[in-house]
Design a protein around this motif. Sequence first.
Motif, mmCIF file in Angstrom:
data_model
loop_
_atom_site.group_PDB
_atom_site.id
_atom_site.type_symbol
_atom_site.label_atom_id
_atom_site.label_comp_id
_atom_site.label_asym_id
_atom_site.label_seq_id
_atom_site.Cartn_x
_atom_site.Cartn_y
_atom_site.Cartn_z
ATOM 1 N N PRO A 1 0.802 -1.239 0.000
ATOM 2 C CA PRO A 1 0.000 0.000 0.000
ATOM 3 C C PRO A 1 0.827 1.278 0.000
ATOM 4 O O PRO A 1 0.308 2.341 -0.320
ATOM 5 C CB PRO A 1 -0.814 -0.112 1.290
ATOM 6 N N GLY A 2 2.098 1.209 0.380
ATOM 7 C CA GLY A 2 2.927 2.410 0.388
ATOM 8 C C GLY A 2 2.723 3.247 1.636
ATOM 9 O O GLY A 2 2.039 2.837 2.574
ATOM 10 N N ASN A 3 3.318 4.438 1.633
ATOM 11 C CA ASN A 3 3.311 5.311 2.807
ATOM 12 C C ASN A 3 2.072 6.194 2.864
ATOM 13 O O ASN A 3 1.375 6.398 1.873
ATOM 14 C CB ASN A 3 4.549 6.202 2.799
ATOM 15 N N ILE A 4 1.858 6.763 4.069
ATOM 16 C CA ILE A 4 0.760 7.713 4.271
ATOM 17 C C ILE A 4 1.132 9.029 3.568
ATOM 18 O O ILE A 4 2.274 9.472 3.670
ATOM 19 C CB ILE A 4 0.551 7.956 5.787
ATOM 20 N N PRO A 5 0.191 9.661 2.847
ATOM 21 C CA PRO A 5 0.498 10.966 2.232
ATOM 22 C C PRO A 5 0.571 12.074 3.291
ATOM 23 O O PRO A 5 0.074 11.855 4.394
ATOM 24 C CB PRO A 5 -0.690 11.184 1.287
ATOM 25 N N PRO A 6 1.146 13.227 2.991
ATOM 26 C CA PRO A 6 1.772 13.622 1.728
ATOM 27 C C PRO A 6 3.046 12.825 1.424
ATOM 28 O O PRO A 6 3.845 12.573 2.309
ATOM 29 C CB PRO A 6 2.100 15.101 1.920
ATOM 30 N N ARG A 7 3.181 12.498 0.134
ATOM 31 C CA ARG A 7 4.328 11.732 -0.326
ATOM 32 C C ARG A 7 5.256 12.552 -1.222
ATOM 33 O O ARG A 7 6.279 12.043 -1.674
ATOM 34 C CB ARG A 7 3.837 10.530 -1.145
ATOM 35 N N ILE A 8 4.840 13.764 -1.547
ATOM 36 C CA ILE A 8 5.551 14.581 -2.531
ATOM 37 C C ILE A 8 5.826 15.965 -1.960
ATOM 38 O O ILE A 8 4.951 16.552 -1.322
ATOM 39 C CB ILE A 8 4.676 14.772 -3.805
ATOM 40 N N VAL B 1 7.027 7.655 -1.566
ATOM 41 C CA VAL B 1 5.900 6.820 -1.984
ATOM 42 C C VAL B 1 5.902 5.507 -1.192
ATOM 43 O O VAL B 1 4.846 5.022 -0.784
ATOM 44 C CB VAL B 1 5.965 6.550 -3.508
ATOM 45 N N GLN C 1 4.551 1.655 -3.255
ATOM 46 C CA GLN C 1 3.186 1.175 -3.516
ATOM 47 C C GLN C 1 3.164 0.499 -4.883
ATOM 48 O O GLN C 1 3.543 1.092 -5.893
ATOM 49 C CB GLN C 1 2.185 2.328 -3.487
#
Lengths: 303, 257
Positions: free
Chosen positions: A53-60, A71, A74
């Motif tokens: 599922p990747g990381n919790i946002p914000p990712r950018i 990211v 994900q």
Amino acid sequence: MKDLSVKVAGVTFPNPVIAASGTYGFGEDYAPLYPLNKLGGISCKGTTMNEKPGNIPPRIAETTAGMLNAVGLQNPGVEVFVNKYLPELKKQGNVIIANVAGATLEDYRNIAERLDSTDVDMIELNISCPNVKQGGATWGTSCEGASTVTKAVRAATKKPIMVKLTPNVTNVVEIAKAVEAEGADCLSLINTLLGMRIDIRTKRPILHNNVGGFSGPAIFPVAVRMVWQVANAVDIDVVGMGGISTAEDAIEMMMAGAKAVQMGTAIFTDPYSPLKVIDGIEKYMIENNIENLSEITGSVKPW
Amino acid sequence: MSYKCDCYKLIEKKAISAGMFSFTIYCPEVANLAKCGQFVHILVPGFTLRRPISICEVNRDKGTIRIVFEIRGSGTDKLASINVGDDIDMIAPLGNGFSVLDIADGKRIIVIGGGIGVPPMLETAKSYKKATALLGFRSYDKVILTKDFEDNGIETIVCTDDGSVGISGTISAPLKAELEKGDVAAVFACGPKPMLASVISLAKEYGVYSEVSLEERMGCGVGACVGCVCKIMRDGEEKMLRVCKDGPVFKGEEVIL
């Protein structure tokens, strides 16, 4: 028409410009703009054994002349890659690099075994992702970790192996030599530098992961330096990346020792940038009477 | 999903409020594809990442789209300095917009916009025969586009947090009052998260279909980088879906805020 093809670890790419892993998905997102086979190749999104599922946002987060991402790999897992995306990409005639990531040694070995019987042209070992807690760069920051993974994957597949190196180490050359000794067919570098941005109004880091991978034009000189150091120290092919956004950058990277290049962040700024770089390289070949790009690779004349 | 990436001419520019700008861009191929609730991804010279800005109006006959944005930082500040006649480099149209549903006679939809979430609701309201707009702002000096809604025959209710114009307070109470009337077929919203949460819960309470537009820090804009994800409950499981490609508009019942 010049012949822009390059051979990296025995694999022929129609031109030296490859889309970098994590910036191009599995290609389909850019298909509305141009035939994907105009690229030299595509290094697909980092793929793990199971869906991640990747990381919790914000990712950018944006930076001066660059960006941070966290990211956290994900992706839909190796089976979706093999059954859904890979057949479509191969049907269109693309040279495909599968980017493989794992938490454990077992993961890397299993994915490599799974990919061995598929149409992927090359396996890129992601031992340099800065955004995952387990695996990723924890393997790539020591000679021991890097060579252990390379050895395990070497035993699991006959596909050419490209090991993607992290710049977040004291001595990238030692790691390059260590993976070469364990059977890596080629190297790609650099992955992102570890960075951080803070929102001064909230005192919160912009990325929920607090830190993330720094990419874009700002890191280009670091990448050129590391590619130059590594290319001078190993016998296997080197693919250069890190902040390339123009044909001049790509040619500079090749002069430093890269046989091919990967582009990533520049595609976010301008999705057509890889095609512009390909055109620019051809123009440079014509103007300088170059018949084969191997004439450029490593042609820097150091003081 | 089809989109374009090219340079298009800015043909009209207006400052519509302090720090708020309206751009009309000549881009027939984009206007032909664009739907309400979609966005454009603009390259501001000198910046690495593009700026996602929602589409406020589409005029297929004139081949134009209109965007309205607020200066939030150095990127949008630079964008605001672009002159009429200059080119705007954009990837567009992107994302899934609001649904244009078949609504039974006598029924209407409600569009809800908060602050800079108001612009995409104009084209959305225009896509329906009968619509009511509930627009929330911080204070009178932040009010935008109300005349545009009214000029299109859309019943418009304005709320301000400080009560300096229209109804004092959030859109929640007037939304509840509208839903009570029993003729609302769907609600569509774009705005800050607390507003969306209130819209979703009221729609659920009244058994009315809802869609909301989400926002997240964005990279590529086309789905490739998986940067701008949000939590969505779909097919019985929690998923990280991309605001840019899977959204920005999601069904209210799916959204986990």
